[in-house]
Design a protein around this motif. Structure first.
Motif, PDB file in Angstrom:
ATOM      1  N   LEU A  98       0.843  -1.200   0.000  1.00  5.71           N
ATOM      2  CA  LEU A  98       0.000   0.000   0.000  1.00  5.71           C
ATOM      3  C   LEU A  98       0.876   1.247   0.000  1.00  5.71           C
ATOM      4  O   LEU A  98       2.024   1.226   0.458  1.00  5.71           O
ATOM      5  CB  LEU A  98      -0.931  -0.039   1.201  1.00  5.71           C
ATOM      6  N   PRO A  99       0.343   2.346  -0.507  1.00  7.39           N
ATOM      7  CA  PRO A  99       1.171   3.531  -0.743  1.00  7.39           C
ATOM      8  C   PRO A  99       1.610   4.291   0.508  1.00  7.39           C
ATOM      9  O   PRO A  99       2.619   4.997   0.464  1.00  7.39           O
ATOM     10  CB  PRO A  99       0.297   4.419  -1.630  1.00  7.39           C
ATOM     11  N   ASP A 100       0.872   4.184   1.613  1.00  5.19           N
ATOM     12  CA  ASP A 100       1.250   4.932   2.807  1.00  5.19           C
ATOM     13  C   ASP A 100       0.684   4.270   4.061  1.00  5.19           C
ATOM     14  O   ASP A 100      -0.100   3.330   3.982  1.00  5.19           O
ATOM     15  CB  ASP A 100       0.804   6.396   2.721  1.00  5.19           C
ATOM     16  N   ARG A 101       1.101   4.785   5.203  1.00  6.25           N
ATOM     17  CA  ARG A 101       0.709   4.190   6.471  1.00  6.25           C
ATOM     18  C   ARG A 101      -0.799   4.259   6.710  1.00  6.25           C
ATOM     19  O   ARG A 101      -1.396   3.303   7.201  1.00  6.25           O
ATOM     20  CB  ARG A 101       1.453   4.879   7.617  1.00  6.25           C
ATOM     21  N   ASP A 102      -1.404   5.398   6.393  1.00  8.39           N
ATOM     22  CA  ASP A 102      -2.848   5.543   6.600  1.00  8.39           C
ATOM     23  C   ASP A 102      -3.622   4.477   5.822  1.00  8.39           C
ATOM     24  O   ASP A 102      -4.537   3.848   6.344  1.00  8.39           O
ATOM     25  CB  ASP A 102      -3.328   6.936   6.190  1.00  8.39           C
TER      26      ASP A 102
ATOM     27  N   TRP B 136       3.976   0.696   2.441  1.00 15.64           N
ATOM     28  CA  TRP B 136       3.643  -0.067   3.637  1.00 15.64           C
ATOM     29  C   TRP B 136       3.100  -1.415   3.217  1.00 15.64           C
ATOM     30  O   TRP B 136       2.339  -1.518   2.260  1.00 15.64           O
ATOM     31  CB  TRP B 136       2.640   0.696   4.500  1.00 15.64           C
ATOM     32  N   LEU B 137       3.524  -2.429   3.934  1.00 16.15           N
ATOM     33  CA  LEU B 137       3.088  -3.790   3.659  1.00 16.15           C
ATOM     34  C   LEU B 137       2.116  -4.235   4.741  1.00 16.15           C
ATOM     35  O   LEU B 137       2.342  -3.965   5.921  1.00 16.15           O
ATOM     36  CB  LEU B 137       4.284  -4.743   3.645  1.00 16.15           C
ATOM     37  N   VAL B 138       1.074  -4.898   4.324  1.00 17.26           N
ATOM     38  CA  VAL B 138       0.145  -5.543   5.254  1.00 17.26           C
ATOM     39  C   VAL B 138       0.349  -7.036   5.031  1.00 17.26           C
ATOM     40  O   VAL B 138       0.068  -7.548   3.952  1.00 17.26           O
ATOM     41  CB  VAL B 138      -1.314  -5.130   4.985  1.00 17.26           C
ATOM     42  N   VAL B 139       0.881  -7.705   6.055  1.00 21.10           N
ATOM     43  CA  VAL B 139       1.208  -9.122   5.948  1.00 21.10           C
ATOM     44  C   VAL B 139       0.189  -9.912   6.758  1.00 21.10           C
ATOM     45  O   VAL B 139      -0.011  -9.650   7.944  1.00 21.10           O
ATOM     46  CB  VAL B 139       2.630  -9.394   6.481  1.00 21.10           C
ATOM     47  N   LEU B 140      -0.461 -10.880   6.103  1.00 19.22           N
ATOM     48  CA  LEU B 140      -1.430 -11.692   6.819  1.00 19.22           C
ATOM     49  C   LEU B 140      -1.218 -13.163   6.511  1.00 19.22           C
ATOM     50  O   LEU B 140      -0.880 -13.542   5.401  1.00 19.22           O
ATOM     51  CB  LEU B 140      -2.868 -11.272   6.517  1.00 19.22           C
ATOM     52  N   ARG B 141      -1.377 -13.966   7.549  1.00 14.92           N
ATOM     53  CA  ARG B 141      -1.245 -15.414   7.400  1.00 14.92           C
ATOM     54  C   ARG B 141      -2.587 -16.000   6.991  1.00 14.92           C
ATOM     55  O   ARG B 141      -3.638 -15.526   7.401  1.00 14.92           O
ATOM     56  CB  ARG B 141      -0.776 -16.033   8.707  1.00 14.92           C
ATOM     57  N   ASP B 142      -2.501 -17.044   6.188  1.00 10.76           N
ATOM     58  CA  ASP B 142      -3.701 -17.720   5.698  1.00 10.76           C
ATOM     59  C   ASP B 142      -3.447 -19.225   5.759  1.00 10.76           C
ATOM     60  O   ASP B 142      -3.388 -19.903   4.740  1.00 10.76           O
ATOM     61  CB  ASP B 142      -3.997 -17.254   4.274  1.00 10.76           C
ATOM     62  N   GLU B 143      -3.288 -19.733   6.971  1.00  6.53           N
ATOM     63  CA  GLU B 143      -2.932 -21.135   7.147  1.00  6.53           C
ATOM     64  C   GLU B 143      -3.971 -22.084   6.570  1.00  6.53           C
ATOM     65  O   GLU B 143      -3.634 -23.172   6.127  1.00  6.53           O
ATOM     66  CB  GLU B 143      -2.703 -21.434   8.629  1.00  6.53           C
ATOM     67  N   ARG B 144      -5.220 -21.680   6.561  1.00  9.28           N
ATOM     68  CA  ARG B 144      -6.282 -22.536   6.015  1.00  9.28           C
ATOM     69  C   ARG B 144      -6.439 -22.372   4.507  1.00  9.28           C
ATOM     70  O   ARG B 144      -7.279 -23.012   3.895  1.00  9.28           O
ATOM     71  CB  ARG B 144      -7.599 -22.224   6.718  1.00  9.28           C
ATOM     72  N   GLU B 145      -5.657 -21.458   3.938  1.00  7.89           N
ATOM     73  CA  GLU B 145      -5.682 -21.179   2.496  1.00  7.89           C
ATOM     74  C   GLU B 145      -7.103 -20.922   1.999  1.00  7.89           C
ATOM     75  O   GLU B 145      -7.540 -21.445   0.981  1.00  7.89           O
ATOM     76  CB  GLU B 145      -5.028 -22.321   1.719  1.00  7.89           C
ATOM     77  N   ARG B 146      -7.810 -20.060   2.715  1.00  3.04           N
ATOM     78  CA  ARG B 146      -9.196 -19.785   2.348  1.00  3.04           C
ATOM     79  C   ARG B 146      -9.372 -18.415   1.693  1.00  3.04           C
ATOM     80  O   ARG B 146     -10.441 -18.105   1.202  1.00  3.04           O
ATOM     81  CB  ARG B 146     -10.108 -19.897   3.568  1.00  3.04           C
ATOM     82  N   LEU B 147      -8.325 -17.607   1.653  1.00  3.90           N
ATOM     83  CA  LEU B 147      -8.416 -16.277   1.045  1.00  3.90           C
ATOM     84  C   LEU B 147      -8.063 -16.358  -0.436  1.00  3.90           C
ATOM     85  O   LEU B 147      -7.053 -16.945  -0.820  1.00  3.90           O
ATOM     86  CB  LEU B 147      -7.489 -15.295   1.758  1.00  3.90           C
ATOM     87  N   ASP B 148      -8.899 -15.772  -1.260  1.00  5.66           N
ATOM     88  CA  ASP B 148      -8.695 -15.770  -2.707  1.00  5.66           C
ATOM     89  C   ASP B 148      -7.709 -14.656  -3.075  1.00  5.66           C
ATOM     90  O   ASP B 148      -7.975 -13.473  -2.816  1.00  5.66           O
ATOM     91  CB  ASP B 148     -10.039 -15.542  -3.395  1.00  5.66           C
TER      92      ASP B 148
END
Length: 81
Positions: free
Chosen positions: A10-14, A51-63
């Protein structure tokens, strides 16, 4: 369990903070995403950081395509692994 992670750029913190909050509402994720400042090569100015938003998807359910479209709402994208 796998260790699948998605990275939204993403381009900025906000934008990153707003997107991180909206992720839970839109996708029902359980774990809070991590926000990481990614300075562009050779730039010291905080204004020149993505800015990076890092999220785990252990169940691999996010497209991945839905996440890319979601990040696009803040002029961002999903980084391919």
């Amino acid at each position: 369990m796998s260790d699948v992670r998605h990275v939204l750029v993403l381009p900025d913190r906000d934008a990153a903070e707003e997107a991180a909050e909206a992720l839970g509402e839109r996708f029902g994720i359980d774990e809070e995403p991590r926000l990481v400042r990614d300075a562009l090569a050779g730039e010291d100015d905080a204004e020149d950081a993505q800015w990076l938003v890092v999220l785990r998807d252990e169940r691999e359910r996010l497209d991945p395509a839905e996440l890319d479209a979601f990040a696009g709402e803040w002029d961002g994208w999903r980084e391919e692994p």
